[in-house]
Design a protein around this motif. Structure first.
Motif, PDB file in Angstrom:
ATOM      1  N   ALA A  28       0.820  -1.134  -0.041  1.00  0.00           N
ATOM      2  CA  ALA A  28       0.025  -0.157  -0.041  1.00  0.00           C
ATOM      3  C   ALA A  28       1.113   1.186   0.170  1.00  0.00           C
ATOM      4  CB  ALA A  28      -1.001   0.070   1.133  1.00  0.00           C
ATOM      5  N   TYR A  59      -1.498  -0.864  -3.682  1.00  0.00           N
ATOM      6  CA  TYR A  59      -2.981  -0.522  -3.164  1.00  0.00           C
ATOM      7  C   TYR A  59      -2.806   0.947  -2.788  1.00  0.00           C
ATOM      8  CZ  TYR A  59      -2.624  -5.613  -1.801  1.00  0.00           C
ATOM      9  OH  TYR A  59      -2.532  -6.930  -1.668  1.00  0.00           O
ATOM     10  N   ALA A  65      -6.045  -2.277   0.476  1.00  0.00           N
ATOM     11  CA  ALA A  65      -5.526  -3.551   0.683  1.00  0.00           C
ATOM     12  C   ALA A  65      -6.365  -4.522   1.298  1.00  0.00           C
ATOM     13  CB  ALA A  65      -4.185  -3.223   1.526  1.00  0.00           C
ATOM     14  N   THR A  82       1.655 -10.309   0.731  1.00  0.00           N
ATOM     15  CA  THR A  82       0.797  -8.881   0.810  1.00  0.00           C
ATOM     16  C   THR A  82       1.246  -8.116   2.033  1.00  0.00           C
ATOM     17  OG1 THR A  82      -1.512  -7.769   0.942  1.00  0.00           O
ATOM     18  CG2 THR A  82      -1.138  -9.895   2.036  1.00  0.00           C
TER      19      THR A  82
END
Length: 416
Positions: A28, A59, A65, A82
């Protein structure tokens, strides 16, 4: 006919054979982490030529996200790694999307010796299992345009220690006619600054068993009263986070309250136009106050075992000493890895504005995530109610806004 291979050819074949595992990574806040991630991947791939890292488009923020990975979890299209906000570990663990890291950790010879101490690991832990390794940690601090501060009659030895003093300074800056007095990034992701204000007053978001709203108690009333005073007394302008950051960097706001993560970017944007100094979050009381740790964790969401193993190597590098040092030098975050902090002693001496948050580590606590399927919706509800304070439409009725916010939140909590 014999085939004779040179050492160079053998080396090339070996490296080609190794370069078989590709992992996808998504993070992000590209404006904060693009440089960090690119530099980190270059260093990682030099040490791990058998693993190639590919980025997905970043993101927008931590809400984006979490929502995107939750949707992708249904379709089976999640990235392999992630980076998620510390307050979103819970939902991805509860939904079975994140991979528990305990077996990977147990297989390491001495994980703690690599700087991964138990306290920081708790930030990525849900129900006793580790689902994420902290990558970047931030705490709220105060940014001062010292040129405007000095014109208002203050100096670096008389910077505010309380919200009342901040309001007083902001009013003087505003009265000077050159700039607005104060801006706060109150709308930052995950109600982070709202939590900071409540936690600093000794409060909590919910009660102990998470069945009832608790932020409407005395700590919350004081917090929302402070926010209202920024509007009614200090005349804080109603700006988006990006507008506030641009205005502060242009010398149009004297005081800014936001995350330490922005120190590097703000310093570059200022570009020597004025003297910048950072200071501690106001009204911290030893034994009472706590501050939520912002930032993000690295999580594995890959389902393929080979990709999980490669992703684990990437997680260790990103959250280890070398990755942590790259992250600190290219952002304003703190490294949760002890050995990374050791590598950065000279850096902090040379960059005191980035060192301020370190003194607040004794107050660090978790960034709260509301329980249940409505956790993300509660975040939006609180943000919408706070908007009515900060845009001035209900700034004169702060207690009523707090009561509405509590009722809205209570209605969205899981029923017991």
């Amino acid at each position: 006919m014999k085939l004779i291979l040179t050492a160079t050819a053998l080396s090339l074949m070996a490296s080609t054979a190794l370069a078989e595992t590709t992992i996808t990574v998504q993070y992000a806040y590209p404006e904060l982490f693009d440089t960090t991630q690119n530099e980190m991947v270059k260093a990682f791939e030099m040490k791990h030529p058998d693993i190639k890292v590919e980025f997905r488009s970043a993101y927008k923020d931590y809400e984006d996200a979490a929502q995107r990975v939750l949707r992708e979890g249904i379709t089976g299209n999640v990235p392999d790694v992630t980076f998620q906000g510390l307050n979103r570990v819970r939902v991805l663990a509860d939904k079975g999307i994140a991979v528990a890291l305990d077996d990977f950790i147990a297989a390491e010879k001495d994980f703690n010796a690599a700087g991964y101490h138990e306290g920081m690991r708790q930030a990525g832990t849900v129900d006793g299992k580790v689902y994420g390794l902290p990558f970047a940690i931030s705490l709220p601090i105060v940014y001062y345009n010292m040129d405007l501060v000095k014109k208002a009659g203050f100096d670096e030895n008389s910077l505010p220690k309380t919200w009342d003093e901040i309001v007083a300074l902001s009013k003087k800056i505003k009265a000077g006619g050159e700039a607005d007095g104060i801006g706060t990034e109150w709308a930052i992701t995950g109600n982070w600054l709202w939590q900071a204000m409540v936690f600093a007053n000794g409060g909590t978001m919910l009660n102990a068993d998470e069945s009832k709203v608790a932020f409407d108690g005395e700590a919350g009333k004081k917090a929302i009263g402070t926010l209202a005073s920024l509007v009614t007394e200090a005349q804080s302008p109603d700006m988006t986070p990006n507008e506030m950051l641009a205005a502060f960097s242009a010398g149009k706001i004297g005081v800014m309250v936001t995350t330490t993560a922005r120190v590097n970017a703000v310093t570059k944007q200022i570009g020597g136009k004025f003297e910048l100094k950072t200071g501690n979050y106001p009204d911290l009381q030893e034994g009472v106050s706590r501050l939520p740790a912002g930032g993000n964790v690295a999580m594995i969401t890959a389902k393929d075992k080979a990709k999980q193993n490669a992703a684990w190597e990437f997680l260790k590098f990103a959250t280890g000493p070398e990755g942590g040092a790259i992250m600190v030098k290219t952002t304003g975050y703190m490294a949760p890895n002890n050995k990374a902090a050791d590598l950065l002693k000279d850096f902090y001496t040379e960059n005191p504005n980035q060192a301020v948050a370190l003194s607040q580590l004794p107050y660090l606590t978790g960034w709260y995530a509301f329980p249940g399927d409505n956790g993300l919706k509660i975040t939006d509800v609180i943000k919408d109610r706070l908007q009515s304070i900060m845009d001035g439409s209900r700034a004169e009725e702060a207690d009523a806004v707090l009561a509405d916010m509590a009722a809205d939140t209570q209605a969205l909590l899981p029923r017991r």
